[in-house]
Design a protein around this motif. Structure first.
Motif, short mmCIF file in Angstrom:
data_model
loop_
_atom_site.label_atom_id
_atom_site.label_comp_id
_atom_site.label_asym_id
_atom_site.label_seq_id
_atom_site.Cartn_x
_atom_site.Cartn_y
_atom_site.Cartn_z
N ALA A 1 -5.63 -10.77 3.41
CA ALA A 1 -5.66 -10.21 2.05
C ALA A 1 -6.22 -8.80 2.08
O ALA A 1 -5.70 -7.90 1.41
N GLU A 2 -7.27 -8.57 2.86
CA GLU A 2 -7.83 -7.23 2.98
C GLU A 2 -6.82 -6.27 3.59
O GLU A 2 -6.68 -5.12 3.13
N THR A 3 -6.09 -6.73 4.58
CA THR A 3 -5.08 -5.87 5.22
C THR A 3 -3.92 -5.61 4.27
O THR A 3 -3.38 -4.50 4.24
N ALA A 4 -3.54 -6.61 3.47
CA ALA A 4 -2.49 -6.39 2.48
C ALA A 4 -2.92 -5.32 1.48
O ALA A 4 -2.12 -4.46 1.07
N PHE A 5 -4.20 -5.34 1.09
CA PHE A 5 -4.73 -4.29 0.21
C PHE A 5 -4.61 -2.93 0.88
O PHE A 5 -4.18 -1.95 0.26
N ALA A 6 -4.98 -2.86 2.17
CA ALA A 6 -4.87 -1.59 2.91
C ALA A 6 -3.41 -1.14 2.98
O ALA A 6 -3.12 0.06 2.83
N LEU A 7 -2.50 -2.07 3.18
CA LEU A 7 -1.08 -1.73 3.22
C LEU A 7 -0.59 -1.23 1.87
O LEU A 7 0.20 -0.28 1.80
N ALA A 8 -1.04 -1.84 0.80
CA ALA A 8 -0.66 -1.38 -0.54
C ALA A 8 -1.17 0.04 -0.77
O ALA A 8 -0.45 0.91 -1.30
N THR A 9 -2.40 0.29 -0.35
CA THR A 9 -3.00 1.61 -0.51
C THR A 9 -2.27 2.65 0.33
O THR A 9 -1.92 3.73 -0.14
N ARG A 10 -2.05 2.31 1.59
CA ARG A 10 -1.37 3.23 2.52
C ARG A 10 0.04 3.54 2.03
O ARG A 10 0.46 4.69 2.04
N SER A 11 0.77 2.53 1.60
CA SER A 11 2.13 2.73 1.09
C SER A 11 2.12 3.63 -0.15
O SER A 11 2.94 4.53 -0.28
N ARG A 12 1.17 3.37 -1.05
CA ARG A 12 1.05 4.20 -2.26
C ARG A 12 0.77 5.66 -1.88
O ARG A 12 1.38 6.59 -2.42
N ASP A 13 -0.14 5.85 -0.92
CA ASP A 13 -0.48 7.21 -0.50
C ASP A 13 0.71 7.94 0.12
O ASP A 13 0.79 9.17 0.07
#
Length: 99
Positions: free
Chosen positions: A29-41
């Motif tokens: 779940a933490e990594t999915a959050f990081a992926l969402a953030t990275r993709s948004r950026d």
């Protein structure tokens, strides 16, 4: 002297996510959050939304009654900073309507 941390690529984070799915769903779940953030950026809005949804789905399997329940275990994932707490409200605050 300054120290810079390289931010992991989306592909690297996706590999980590796949490994964590089999071993540690909270970490996933933490990594999915990081992926969402990275993709948004990176301006990949649809991918960001998909990862935010994946994070929300994983979080649904955990209790969320106390701060301890939703406290992140890591400070960052792949160089992407995590919030102190990870729950639906944080996701909606950061990524908007993700339903």
């Amino acid at each position: 002297m300054s120290s810079t941390t390289r931010v992991a690529s989306v592909a690297e984070l996706e590999n980590v996510f796949q490994q964590e799915l089999a071993t540690d769903l909270w970490a996933a779940a933490e990594t999915a959050f990081a992926l969402a953030t990275r993709s948004r950026d990176l301006g990949e809005w649809e991918k960001s939304r998909e990862w935010a949804k994946q994070c929300l789905t994983l979080l649904a399997g955990f209790p969320d009654e106390t701060e301890g329940d939703v406290a992140t275990k890591r400070v960052s994932v792949g160089g992407v900073p995590l919030p102190n707490y990870l729950h639906e409200g944080v996701l909606r605050d950061r990524f908007g309507d993700i339903d």
